[in-house]
Design a protein around this motif. Structure first.
Motif, short mmCIF file in Angstrom:
data_model
loop_
_atom_site.label_atom_id
_atom_site.label_comp_id
_atom_site.label_asym_id
_atom_site.label_seq_id
_atom_site.Cartn_x
_atom_site.Cartn_y
_atom_site.Cartn_z
N ASP A 176 23.87 15.02 23.48
CA ASP A 176 24.08 15.67 24.77
C ASP A 176 24.61 14.70 25.83
N ARG A 177 25.64 15.18 26.50
CA ARG A 177 26.30 14.53 27.62
C ARG A 177 27.23 13.38 27.25
N CYS B 114 20.25 18.14 30.56
CA CYS B 114 21.36 18.37 29.62
C CYS B 114 21.82 19.82 29.66
#
Lengths: 80, 371
Positions: free
Chosen positions: B98-99, B273
């Motif tokens: 995530d990210r 997130c």
């Protein structure tokens, strides 16, 4: 990469059927706008096929007939 | 009958004790106490007094001394909503843990969530050139910070820190370390194409096969509206079994001091997130997610609102992923009325019967509002 229009502002990205909103802050929509600027054209919206007409069953027709008969009888009493 | 025992707490002349020791099982302080020493020993610990703390915070870290110092989301690599292993597309960004999104010109690059990590960390991100691959182009991964979360860093000193180590067959030289800025709010996409591109930090670092923390300090341009961090390496020759770098504990903070990595509760990290990506059922769970069934006499049009757990950064892209079961007179499933808080699923049937739509073990919905 190709796209297809819908009957709303949403655009479908054909490769994964992603529903892309017309939000300038959305990265996928930004990509779509860039794709348009490159001279590409999205596929037109195609309406889904109309639902098939429903064929009533015998039971359905009998129920409707019974309801109509009741209404007729009721009206006959009030008009006498 | 009352008995006076010792002085009142407010009367204890702490400043005049010098290097002496006050011994007590407990001390109740009912008023402000002035301390004229640099540290106080409490049990086996040494606590900085306000005087020393002021010096620390005046380095620029004073803005967020109580938390949320780290502008990087998922710096500990704990959140992996999409998957835990990714093949990075050639010459395009691929969202990974995530990210974080990775980029490579090489055709065979993978990113994975790895359990090799320094003390205090559960996971790292492993950026790897696949074994036997001969591509020698740069491999990198970046995270773009949303404007609203880095606006205050413009014109400020920032410190970028992370833990890193090399894989057993690492072929690259020094890794590239960059903090990039741009002058357009939330331009997103490829940071290296940003308007007003500048680098607050642009250097290289030798890393070894031992976990080590590295930190770098630079100044963000005063007209910056967007910031990204980037780590990269350029492989050479033919890839061995583990031609990779492992990275975790990534932190970008205001000030010239690399403070300890900010560990957040998993729920907090997940929610951070989910402002950018959400999936309807967690990875490796089955049978969950939205489903619709309707009993119809004639053709029907059924709809249901799906509420997202976190308001997303923008109106998200909605995608139906994996495999889904459908049955009955199902004509069309579509998603409409999308906004940053949710969307509507619309199911249209072709006629009488029970149109059914639900995910298989691999099916899930996703909403994407990344940068």
């Amino acid at each position: 990469m190709t796209y297809t229009l819908t009957n709303s502002e949403i655009i479908i990205r054909d490769v994964d059927q992603a529903h892309i909103p017309a939000d300038p802050a959305n990265m996928d929509y930004k990509e779509y706008l860039t794709w348009l600027e490159e001279g590409n054209t999205p596929n037109p919206y195609v309406a889904p096929p109309e639902p098939e007409p429903v064929q009533p069953t015998l039971a359905d027709l009998q129920a409707q007939l019974a309801a109509l008969t009741q209404q007729i009888n009721a009206l006959s009493k009030t008009t006498k | 009958m009352s008995q006076y025992i010792g002085p009142k707490a407010s009367d204890i002349p702490v400043g005049s004790i010098g290097t002496g020791t006050v011994s007590a099982n407990s001390l109740i302080v009912g008023a402000n106490v002035a301390v004229n020493t640099s540290t106080i020993s409490v049990g086996n610990s040494t606590v900085n007094t306000v005087a020393n703390s002021t010096a620390f915070y005046s380095s620029g870290n004073a803005i967020s001394p109580y938390g949320m110092r780290n502008r990087i989301i998922n710096g500990g690599m704990t959140v992996a909503q999409r998957n835990t292993t990714f093949t990075v597309g050639s010459s395009s960004y691929t969202y990974t843990l995530d990210r974080f999104k990775a980029y490579s010109v090489n055709s065979s690059t993978t990113v994975s969530q790895n359990t090799s990590a320094p003390a205090g960390f559960q996971y790292s991100l492993k950026l790897q050139r696949t074994a036997t691959n001969t591509g020698t182009n740069l491999l990198s991964f970046v995270q773009i910070i949303e404007t609203v979360n880095c606006y205050d860093l413009a014109g400020q000193t920032v410190t970028f820190s992370f833990y890193a180590k090399t894989g057993a067959n690492y072929s690259g030289g020094n890794i590239g370390v960059q903090v990039i800025s741009g002058t357009t709010a939330d331009q997103g996409g490829d940071p290296y194409s940003w308007s007003g591109l500048a680098t607050a930090i642009n250097t290289t670092q030798t890393i070894t096969s031992t976990w080590t923390r590295y930190s770098f300090t630079g100044t963000v341009p005063s007209n910056s509206l967007e910031i990204a961090i980037s780590l990269s390496f350029t492989p050479t020759g033919t890839a061995g079994a583990d031609d990779s770098v492992y990275i975790t504990g990534i932190q970008l903070e205001k000030g010239s001091v690399a403070t300890p990595f900010e560990n957040r509760h998993f729920t907090n990290e997940l929610q951070l997130c989910q402002r950018y990506f959400w999936r309807s059922n967690p990875l490796n769970t089955t049978g969950a997610g939205p489903a619709m069934q309707s009993s119809t006499y004639t053709s029907c049009y059924a709809s249901s609102w799906v509420s997202l757990p976190v308001q997303m950064r923008s109106t998200p892209t909605i995608t139906q992923n994996g495999s889904w079961n459908t049955a009955g007179p199902l004509n069309l499933v579509t998603f409409s009325y999308v906004d940053p808080t949710g969307f509507i699923i619309i199911v249209v049937s072709t006629g009488a019967g029970n149109p059914i739509w639900y995910p298989t073990a691999t099916g899930y919905m996703s909403a994407l509002a990344e940068l």
